[in-house]
Design an enzyme around this catalytic site. Structure first.
Site, mmCIF file in Angstrom:
data_model
loop_
_atom_site.group_PDB
_atom_site.id
_atom_site.type_symbol
_atom_site.label_atom_id
_atom_site.label_comp_id
_atom_site.label_asym_id
_atom_site.label_seq_id
_atom_site.Cartn_x
_atom_site.Cartn_y
_atom_site.Cartn_z
ATOM 1 N N LYS B 81 40.890 7.575 -8.474
ATOM 2 C CA LYS B 81 42.302 7.625 -8.700
ATOM 3 C C LYS B 81 42.128 7.810 -10.386
ATOM 4 O O LYS B 81 41.706 6.905 -10.836
ATOM 5 C CB LYS B 81 43.215 6.567 -8.407
ATOM 6 C CG LYS B 81 44.603 6.902 -8.546
ATOM 7 C CD LYS B 81 45.472 5.694 -7.745
ATOM 8 C CE LYS B 81 46.820 5.919 -8.084
ATOM 9 N NZ LYS B 81 47.598 4.856 -7.121
ATOM 10 N N SER B 156 51.178 6.250 -4.267
ATOM 11 C CA SER B 156 50.938 7.152 -5.429
ATOM 12 C C SER B 156 49.678 7.671 -5.333
ATOM 13 O O SER B 156 49.217 8.548 -6.015
ATOM 14 C CB SER B 156 51.185 6.207 -6.624
ATOM 15 O OG SER B 156 50.337 5.130 -6.842
ATOM 16 N N SER B 180 50.644 1.885 -2.388
ATOM 17 C CA SER B 180 50.089 3.159 -2.894
ATOM 18 C C SER B 180 48.693 3.486 -2.612
ATOM 19 O O SER B 180 48.400 4.592 -2.781
ATOM 20 C CB SER B 180 50.160 3.079 -4.489
ATOM 21 O OG SER B 180 51.523 3.250 -4.695
#
Lengths: 96, 489
Positions: B81, B156, B180
């Site tokens: 990420k 997210s 997330s």
């Protein structure tokens, strides 16, 4: 709880976030809606409850104060938007 | 070599082929890079693809494998990420503010995975600074859900989740502040773990809400999740909130046996507005656990659950408003130069460098912390945080695991919830309490509703990831949902 435009302007200045009039209008509505969700907390009795800042019981993490390698100067400055002779360049801070 | 495409393998299946020398890491990595080229135009899960880094690391991995010096992740291609630092590889947080930010050091997890020999394919798209539940807050572009491209992947960590579901990597790292990792894992049909707070070092994770953030694995199956945890968990002197406890071998917990395991199902997690399809899937999962010999108790109540949303949206933005004060356009990141004064430069930097949701949260946090409101909001939220944690602690005296849906709905349409921040926040209502209490939570694929994946969340007491893995593994082995792949042609 309705946030006035003046309050939004004040908060934005605390956060150093520039805002247009349209932004202030928008955030005044949206933040008020979100604050309304917080009303539910008011009815909870927390008289004898300690606050939790961290979910794990860790306090005062110490280490020996010994010298150790750090980043090189060029690494520290690698991402600086404006620099000169090993310094980060900023606009004048103290007024004349 | 099975008929299966290499890019559809789990990490441990790929690892077996690598060790048996049936495929090289360079071949495997090239397959993944081809796959990325083919499906990325539709999915858009990657902010940066690091082809050169990947091929160099793959060649190194092949040497290591040839030398008999390989671990279970050596040569396996992964995605990280884009809020986790990768030295020399742009790390943007999907934010204009950090669009050109080049880290000068690795996050501890990045280093640990490099040491394990994993191959970095690139950096995953996300909601800007990890604030959001759909990846639509990325300052660059939204990511699409591979199961239905008109829908969001969740957020997210939507980039990592979508890349997994599109077979564009074999495992991924995400971060989870209020759901997330787990919510996008649920919406994309993969396995996502938020470890106990302090279990995995946060050093090099760009800070959002420091008392809630935690890095964790996003994988095809439970076995891969345990393998990645073996590689990343553990104490780190560089993160003073990491906990110095021994790390077990998580693969030892992978036993298909829940006989006598006490599972509680807290009723507050079946919220108003939940899809019927989601609760049907969860009901069937509960029946499955009972069939496998678990003792399931439906009569469980965690009465403060409904307060978690408000508590979270006070604490997380408060911490964010302090953490994001560092973006001043001076030391790094976007900088608005064409201004008369320093203060004006700072205000313009933050006006144009931050997107709308980030500004919303910074202001919300600053308000909750400001004079006159601190006691009513921030302190009150911290006290209720204590109550929520105590309710979990009480529950874990009676139950080994708590079970709930991961998210009240399946993947929603792009644009469906962007107009109303509160609607978007509700998407995390089942995952937020876990971060507030700092306990571990995992989302595993539990079936489908209208062709879209539904995730099941399991929660355990702090540092008991092993029980989560055992329960999750048992369920997975009895079902096999993790073997299904989205059809992207």
């Amino acid at each position: 709880m309705k946030l006035s435009k003046e309050e939004v302007t004040h908060i934005a200045s605390l956060c150093r976030v520039g805002m247009t009039d349209a932004d202030i209008e928008k955030y005044s509505n949206q933040l008020s809606n979100i604050l309304e969700q917080f009303e539910v907390l008011k009815s909870v009795n927390t008289d004898n409850v300690q606050p939790t800042a961290h979910s794990i019981p860790l306090n005062n993490v110490w280490r020996e104060d010994v010298a150790r390698p750090s980043l090189r100067e060029d690494e520290v400055l690698a991402n600086a938007p404006d620099k000169e002779e090993g310094f980060i360049k900023v606009k004048q801070v103290l007024e004349d | 070599m099975p008929e299966q495409e290499l890019f559809n393998l789990s990490a441990h299946e790929a690892s077996d082929l690598l060790k048996q020398r049936k495929v090289s890491s360079v071949e495997l990595t090239k397959k993944l890079l081809e796959r990325i080229k083919k499906t990325e135009p539709k999915v858009k899960a990657y902010v940066t693809v690091t082809e050169d880094v990947a091929l160099a690391q793959a060649a190194e991995a092949d040497k290591r494998i040839a030398g008999g010096n390989a671990g279970p992740l050596t040569g396996v291609p992964m995605l990280i990420k884009d809020n986790i630092s990768t030295k020399g590889v742009r790390t943007t947080c999907s934010a204009r503010m950090l669009e050109n930010f080049m880290p000068v050091y690795d996050a501890t997890v990045t280093k640990k995975l490099a040491d394990a020999g994993a191959v970095l394919l690139g950096k995953g798209n996300m909601d800007e600074f990890a604030m959001g539940s759909s990846t639509e807050n990325s300052a660059f572009f939204p990511t699409h859900n591979p199961w239905d491209l008109s829908r969001v992947p969740g957020g997210s960590s939507g980039g990592p989740a979508a890349a997994m579901a599109a077979s564009e990597c074999l495992f991924a790292l995400g971060s989870d502040t209020g759901g997330s990792i787990r919510q996008p894992a649920s919406l994309c049909g993969i396995v996502g773990l938020k470890p106990t707070y302090g279990r995995v070092s946060r050093f090099g994770l760009v800070a959002f809400a420091s008392s809630l953030d935690q890095i964790g694995p996003m994988t095809r199956d439970v076995t891969d999740n345990a393998l990645v945890m073996n590689a990343i968990a553990g104490y780190d002197a560089a993160d003073s909130t990491s906990v110095n406890l021994p790390v077990p071998d998580y693969t030892k917990a992978l036993r298909a046996d829940v006989k006598g395991m006490r599972i509680g199902v807290p009723k507050e997690y079946f919220v108003k507005g939940m899809d019927d399809g989601v609760s049907d899937v969860i009901e069937r999962a509960i029946a499955k656990f009972t069939e496998q010999g678990a003792i399931v108790d439906r009569n469980v109540s965690l009465p403060s659950t409904s307060l978690a949303l408000a508590v979270y949206y006070i604490i997380a933005p408060s911490e964010a408003s302090a953490n994001l004060a560092r973006y001043d356009g001076v030391k790094y990141g976007f900088s608005a130069h064409d201004t008369a004064t320093m203060w004006e430069a700072m205000e313009k930097t933050r006006q144009f460098g931050f997107g709308p949701e980030v500004k919303r949260r910074i202001m919300l946090g600053a308000y909750a912390l400001s004079a006159g409101y601190y006691d009513a909001y921030y302190l009150k939220a911290q006290k209720i945080r204590t109550i929520i944690s105590q309710e979990f602690a009480e529950a874990f005296k009676k139950y080994d695991v708590l079970l709930s849906p991961t998210s009240p709905t399946t993947a929603f349409k792009l644009g469906e919830k962007t107009a109303d921040p509160v609607q978007m926040y509700l998407s995390d209502v089942c995952t937020l309490p876990v971060n507030i209490a700092g306990i571990p939570g995992i989302s595993i694929p539990a079936g489908f509703y209208d062709g879209l994946p539904v995730g099941l969340q399991l929660m355990a007491k702090p540092f008991d990831e092993e029980t989560l893995f055992r329960a999750a593994y048992t369920y997975e082995q009895a079902n096999g949902w993790h073997k299904l792949r989205a059809n992207l042609g």
